[in-house]
Design a protein around this motif. Sequence first.
Motif: not given
Length: 558
Positions: A348-373
């Motif tokens: 089971x998984x859920x949202x990660x605060x640390x990785x979400x913070x990195x995602x936001x700080x890097x300037x992600x624009x859409x959820x499509x960044x998750x495909x690259x990850x």
Amino acid sequence: MEQPLLGGASARRCCSLSTLKAWLPVLSWLPRYRLKWLQMDLLAGLTVGLTTVPQALAYAEVAELPVQFGLYSSFMGGFIYTLLGTSKDVTLGPTAIMSLLCASVVGGEPHRAALLSLLCGLIQAGMAILRLGFLLDFISYPVIKGFTCAAAVTIGFSQVKNILGIQGVPREFVWEVYYTFYKIPESRVGDVVLGLLCLLLLVMLTYMKSSLGSEDDSTSSRAARKLVWTVATMRNALVVSAASLVAFSWDAFGHHVFTLTGKTTQGLPPFQPPPTSDTTANGTVVSFGEIVKGFGGGLAVIPFMGLLESIAIAKAFASQNDYRINANQELLAIGVTNVMGSFVSAYPVTGSFGRTAVNSQTGVCTPAGGIVTSIIVLLSLAFLMPAFYYIPKASLAAVIICAVAPMVDYRVVAKMWRIHKLDLLPFCVTFLMSFWEVQYGIIGGVAVSGVLLLYSTARPQIKVSDQGLLVMELGSGLSFPATEYLSHVIHTQALQVSPPRSVVLDCHHVSVIDYTVVSELRDLLRQFKLREVQFIFSGVQVSLRITIILQNNSKYLK
């Protein structure tokens, strides 16, 4: 005659499209996708991917599973959330808390972990479809903080044995503490030195990132800050890679001074449903019902904690970046991710605060960044698994300890003491019981919070003042648990004294009342009438229907 039909058909199409967009949020932003967004999503996805891989390997250790299962659990979320998620920032994957909960329920058995993921996903998706997200509101903040603090201590201390390089330490927290200290003389010098160096580097890089200023806006200063930020953001991958290189070098010269991750399964996991039965080492077949029974309370706790953690993160970043999320749609995204993840052996998984913070700080624009990850994780599974053999367990332990250390929020105790001392009760119950079994900690904390909530409902605040006749001011709504208490106060203060006294019941703050209370008030009206004193309602705000039921004579209402 045809025009209204065309208009009706058009309206139906618009309604259908709106419904489809509600269930598939990707349709809302994909038609407006721009090249600039693609550049930012690629950068964010790559950055988060390099953070995800070492963390996933480390969290698999917390879940007591082979390290490749951390990666199996890390790629499905990126694809599913792109289609179903409503936050541009959230990244789904293994977290410290979910890994700890998984370890406590499945005991390091991969097949059962995948089945647990399937059942949790079905529960979460069912809650989303039935719009049951409001149930999360019954898990209070003190319970959440008590659990996260206890989980951080449990997870952090469980990694001390890997820093020391000692074996044979049991999982139960009390015995884990005892045997860790008991076996300190068996520590391996190589693991201790490497583990402490990794810890030191991670702490230094974290401090450098947090202390970045913006006083000097020159080009060279901005470039330097960007370089420091990039290095510090990728600190987990850099430290684990450096430690692996050191371990490989010593091993190549025949010096086996580090405890290594060891052989891992290479390649992508097979896509197949999780097994619904299991076979023990002695050949005994364990049925589906017995497995589910063995999950116990974890089957209720894990879905709720997964939803709570992810939605809290989504709401925090939505507020920070000025957009809105759909909580029920988030439940659906997490549920479908866990269901589909179970087909690739994920836990089971859920949202990660640390990785979400990195995602936001890097300037992600859409959820499509998750495909690259997710692609980064899949490439690691396909090509890098042999290299993971040389990852020292001490370096993964250092990554975990640094990840969970901020979760120990000791300042919250002082805040609760100042604001509402009674909140410390569910906090302490949750904190202490979590060291016994983490799921029991949450259940115990929720139970205590529920008792306190029910007590406040059954004992509403009643302010009594003497102004020639007794004025009783109610501080909140009235429901059936409060009936006996209200009746007791009125009897002792007005009807059982000599002579009996008239009462004004001030209902200005009462907006809710139920039939049980109405029946009791009618009985009180009768008793006041028998004693020839008045019982007057002031400021009644409830519906006219209830008012009519209450009154036998309109003079009792003001």
